[in-house]
Design a protein around this motif. Structure first.
Motif, PDB file in Angstrom:
ATOM      1  N   ASP A  89     -23.422  25.348 -30.802  1.00 52.30           N
ATOM      2  CA  ASP A  89     -24.148  24.614 -29.975  1.00 52.30           C
ATOM      3  C   ASP A  89     -23.819  25.121 -28.760  1.00 52.30           C
ATOM      4  O   ASP A  89     -24.676  25.011 -27.731  1.00 52.30           O
ATOM      5  CB  ASP A  89     -23.939  23.128 -30.199  1.00 52.30           C
ATOM      6  CG  ASP A  89     -24.387  22.544 -31.109  1.00 52.30           C
ATOM      7  OD1 ASP A  89     -25.139  23.039 -31.818  1.00 52.30           O
ATOM      8  OD2 ASP A  89     -24.069  21.264 -31.749  1.00 52.30           O
ATOM      9  N   ILE A  90     -22.492  25.317 -28.233  1.00 50.84           N
ATOM     10  CA  ILE A  90     -22.263  26.106 -27.048  1.00 50.84           C
ATOM     11  C   ILE A  90     -22.740  27.235 -26.930  1.00 50.84           C
ATOM     12  O   ILE A  90     -23.237  27.661 -25.784  1.00 50.84           O
ATOM     13  CB  ILE A  90     -20.469  26.150 -26.857  1.00 50.84           C
ATOM     14  CG1 ILE A  90     -19.945  24.432 -26.819  1.00 50.84           C
ATOM     15  CG2 ILE A  90     -20.248  26.735 -25.607  1.00 50.84           C
ATOM     16  CD1 ILE A  90     -18.621  24.349 -26.791  1.00 50.84           C
ATOM     17  N   THR A 125     -13.861  26.966 -24.132  1.00 53.06           N
ATOM     18  CA  THR A 125     -14.489  25.714 -24.908  1.00 53.06           C
ATOM     19  C   THR A 125     -14.862  26.171 -26.293  1.00 53.06           C
ATOM     20  O   THR A 125     -15.011  25.279 -27.109  1.00 53.06           O
ATOM     21  CB  THR A 125     -16.192  25.432 -24.217  1.00 53.06           C
ATOM     22  OG1 THR A 125     -16.822  26.630 -24.132  1.00 53.06           O
ATOM     23  CG2 THR A 125     -15.488  25.304 -22.677  1.00 53.06           C
ATOM     24  N   ARG A 163     -20.143  22.648 -33.494  1.00 55.82           N
ATOM     25  CA  ARG A 163     -20.230  22.342 -31.987  1.00 55.82           C
ATOM     26  C   ARG A 163     -19.883  23.648 -31.210  1.00 55.82           C
ATOM     27  O   ARG A 163     -20.571  24.093 -30.259  1.00 55.82           O
ATOM     28  CB  ARG A 163     -19.088  21.461 -31.706  1.00 55.82           C
ATOM     29  CG  ARG A 163     -19.518  19.961 -31.982  1.00 55.82           C
ATOM     30  CD  ARG A 163     -18.637  19.060 -31.428  1.00 55.82           C
ATOM     31  NE  ARG A 163     -17.178  19.173 -31.796  1.00 55.82           N
ATOM     32  CZ  ARG A 163     -16.971  18.718 -33.142  1.00 55.82           C
ATOM     33  NH1 ARG A 163     -17.551  17.920 -33.969  1.00 55.82           N
ATOM     34  NH2 ARG A 163     -15.663  18.837 -33.345  1.00 55.82           N
ATOM     35  N   THR A 186     -31.624  26.086 -33.509  1.00 52.97           N
ATOM     36  CA  THR A 186     -30.072  25.892 -33.139  1.00 52.97           C
ATOM     37  C   THR A 186     -29.588  25.017 -34.505  1.00 52.97           C
ATOM     38  O   THR A 186     -28.412  25.533 -35.001  1.00 52.97           O
ATOM     39  CB  THR A 186     -30.091  24.431 -31.923  1.00 52.97           C
ATOM     40  OG1 THR A 186     -30.952  23.485 -32.398  1.00 52.97           O
ATOM     41  CG2 THR A 186     -30.554  25.300 -30.864  1.00 52.97           C
ATOM     42  N   PHE A 216     -15.090  29.676 -20.433  1.00 52.43           N
ATOM     43  CA  PHE A 216     -16.168  29.578 -21.545  1.00 52.43           C
ATOM     44  C   PHE A 216     -15.695  29.954 -22.880  1.00 52.43           C
ATOM     45  O   PHE A 216     -15.874  28.899 -23.707  1.00 52.43           O
ATOM     46  CB  PHE A 216     -17.237  30.711 -21.299  1.00 52.43           C
ATOM     47  CG  PHE A 216     -18.128  30.905 -22.269  1.00 52.43           C
ATOM     48  CD1 PHE A 216     -18.698  29.826 -23.106  1.00 52.43           C
ATOM     49  CD2 PHE A 216     -18.339  32.184 -22.549  1.00 52.43           C
ATOM     50  CE1 PHE A 216     -19.584  30.281 -23.973  1.00 52.43           C
ATOM     51  CE2 PHE A 216     -19.099  32.390 -23.746  1.00 52.43           C
ATOM     52  CZ  PHE A 216     -19.764  31.305 -24.387  1.00 52.43           C
ATOM     53  N   ALA A 240     -25.673  28.200 -28.106  1.00 53.65           N
ATOM     54  CA  ALA A 240     -26.669  27.907 -27.755  1.00 53.65           C
ATOM     55  C   ALA A 240     -26.997  27.916 -26.282  1.00 53.65           C
ATOM     56  O   ALA A 240     -28.154  28.322 -25.483  1.00 53.65           O
ATOM     57  CB  ALA A 240     -27.643  26.645 -28.438  1.00 53.65           C
ATOM     58  N   VAL A 241     -26.105  27.448 -25.599  1.00 56.01           N
ATOM     59  CA  VAL A 241     -26.207  27.240 -24.123  1.00 56.01           C
ATOM     60  C   VAL A 241     -26.065  28.489 -23.309  1.00 56.01           C
ATOM     61  O   VAL A 241     -26.819  28.577 -22.360  1.00 56.01           O
ATOM     62  CB  VAL A 241     -25.364  25.807 -23.628  1.00 56.01           C
ATOM     63  CG1 VAL A 241     -25.585  25.855 -22.106  1.00 56.01           C
ATOM     64  CG2 VAL A 241     -25.722  24.436 -24.290  1.00 56.01           C
ATOM     65  N   MET A 242     -24.771  29.124 -23.718  1.00 58.65           N
ATOM     66  CA  MET A 242     -24.327  29.913 -22.937  1.00 58.65           C
ATOM     67  C   MET A 242     -24.860  31.469 -23.554  1.00 58.65           C
ATOM     68  O   MET A 242     -24.694  32.464 -22.646  1.00 58.65           O
ATOM     69  CB  MET A 242     -22.912  30.130 -22.819  1.00 58.65           C
ATOM     70  CG  MET A 242     -22.359  28.826 -21.934  1.00 58.65           C
ATOM     71  SD  MET A 242     -22.634  29.092 -20.158  1.00 58.65           S
ATOM     72  CE  MET A 242     -21.465  30.470 -20.025  1.00 58.65           C
TER      73      MET A 242
END
Lengths: 348, 348
Positions: free
Chosen positions: A210-211, A179, A207, A239, A176, A213-215
């Motif tokens: 943004d990652i 990324t 970006r 976001t 993780f 925001a997901v994890m």
């Protein structure tokens, strides 16, 4: 040296500097003049037994813990002397963008969690003459440093509360974090770390955000529209208007220094890779405090480690914000943290 | 048109083509000569009542379902006539890289899940004269198409089994998919979709694969070293030697076409945004089959939808592989899928 107002006294202060001086690193190399930025609350008692140390998390500064500390809270400045210390490379303590040659920018050396803890040891013992810490507590990378303290200096740490973090980073967590790293380094504006302003890396930092925001949150966070807790009216505002600007204001090399360190947090380096042996060294009373919805420091990973710590308990914090529960946007988060820390501080 | 051997008969065949002809799209625009690639197993009975339709998932082809179908399995070709159909834009059916002007490459129009299902309806009814489907079953984006079938053509679908997917895509899932998209489009080699070979986008496709490594599996997958199920000896071999080469062999515009479609899967488009009303249209017997460790189609999101479907049951598949349980690397996965599909097919 690059100017970045984010790390200014005005924005993330107040903080003071302690000059650690020339500092040899675990990975080799030297920081010629290491300085740690820290902030204290309260007064050290005469016996010097009421000190609490709080190390920072990834992308964070001492500012982030303001909401954890106050009169009447578990971390009560009327009772304790609380030292919040900025980790090396976080943009406030010695970091790539605020260093000169030979460690400026892309030439900044690799830092280990162990380096942070050894430097903090110098601060705590030499600056303040403290030989016993009533508590070490921190979230995420702050938890990594907390574990490192408890394993490296067991005689000094009476209590420890790693929140939302592990003693040995997991493979999934490493992937993780990679990324997050690659989102930055793949931006042509990053120029191998030789950008002239962090704004040149805005796309990569975006970006990166943004990652997060997901994890960094949870599926329920979005289902229940809990971004409202951040004072925004839509998920786009959360976001695009909050997370992206937040990460886009930070220094890319600083994030990379912390990310590299985070990926390799591992107390079993003290015991030839034997995690059980390392955790068995801990004499502190430990409350292991994962967040139930955390997507990359899941409860079960933290529970596995807790089971290896002699005098420990698992205290799961419920937060639909997942890892970003750490930001403390919910009262219920602090109610749980304070409840557990009070219990821990009351234990012998 | 770009050559890409990945999608060849030799690699992902056998498949046949059906010429749907000129095809108007929900988002506007036209595919002048839409062709669907499909593969059939078994024989259509005289009453034409034994047909099963299986639509493909993101990045997948009809090849992926070979391991779901066989004599003695729930999807038994001796009993059923099984049509596995490649979704539009998957690289085998009409797609950006295999189309000529005016829809080649970056000019390829936006496709909706509803477009796929309408095109599949033409295939099923006109090519085969089928007016009743004994079952529609598919994983992930295949589940999205399954839901669309059951809502759009309720009189035609007797049973439906959406595996690891939702009827209405969630916000969290949208954000996740966006990171996959941005990993590709941020690669300078992508050139706004006008690359001359997918190999020019290897870096972006690699980062795309790396995000899958984090979200497509589970924390337990790595804790328990279940990458061994893929015949590799280390996690690096899994990520660098398996996942990256897999995604780096695919067409970037194809992945983007599918990702855009995936983000917007939503049966409530039929009912002015009222998801309950849309799912209430379903007359099929439905088994909603999420995977317990799925990080972006979590059980609770699927369970919420299942509760809105009149004649439905929630059947949770246990797989520590998370979403990639779909690849069927574990016998236990297929045992569960077969068990549930047998029960569903046996129901009236």
């Amino acid at each position: 040296m690059i100017e970045n107002e984010f790390y200014s006294q005005q924005n993330v202060g107040p903080y003071e500097y302690y000059q650690v001086g020339e500092f040899e690193l675990e990975e080799g190399g030297v920081i010629p003049q290491l300085q740690l930025a820290y902030r204290t609350y309260g007064t050290l008692n005469e016996q010097k037994t009421n000190a609490i140390l709080v190390p920072t998390w990834f992308s964070g500064t001492s500012k982030n813990y303001e909401s954890y500390i106050g009169p009447g809270r578990a971390l009560d400045e009327n009772e304790y002397f609380i030292i919040v210390v900025n980790q090396i490379g976080n943009g406030v303590s010695t970091s790539p963008h605020n260093s000169g040659s030979p460690i400026a920018m892309e030439a900044f050396p690799h830092i280990r969690i162990g380096d942070d803890v050894r430097a903090q040891y110098v601060l705590v013992t030499e600056k303040f003459g403290i030989t016993e810490l009533a508590l070490v507590v921190g979230g995420s990378m702050g938890a990594q440093q907390t574990y490192e303290w408890a394993v490296r200096y067991p005689d000094m740490v009476k209590r420890a509360a790693p929140i939302a973090g592990t003693a040995k980073n997991t493979v999934h967590d490493f992937l993780f974090t990679q990324t997050l790293i690659d989102a930055i380094t793949s931006d042509p504006g990053f120029k191998g770390g030789r950008y002239t302003s962090h704004t040149e890396v805005a796309d990569g930092l975006g970006r990166h955000a943004d990652i997060w925001a997901v994890m960094g949150l949870s599926t329920e966070f979005y289902q229940q529209e809990l971004w409202r807790l951040f004072g925004v009216e839509s998920v786009e505002q959360f976001t695009q208007g909050f997370l992206r600007p937040l990460f886009q204001s930070l220094d890319p090399n600083s994030l990379l220094t912390m990310a590299w360190k985070w990926q390799r947090g591992d107390v079993s380096r003290h015991t030839d890779g034997d995690l059980a042996a390392a955790l068995n060294r801990i004499t502190a009373k430990v409350f292991v405090m994962p967040i139930d919805e955390d997507m990359f420091f899941p409860v079960r990973d933290c529970a596995r480690e807790q089971a290896l710590i002699p005098n420990s308990e698992l205290k799961v914090i419920e937060s639909r914000l997942g890892h970003f529960g750490l930001f403390g946007a919910e009262d219920s988060y602090f109610e749980q943290v304070d409840c557990y820390l009070r219990e821990l501080l009351a234990s012998p």
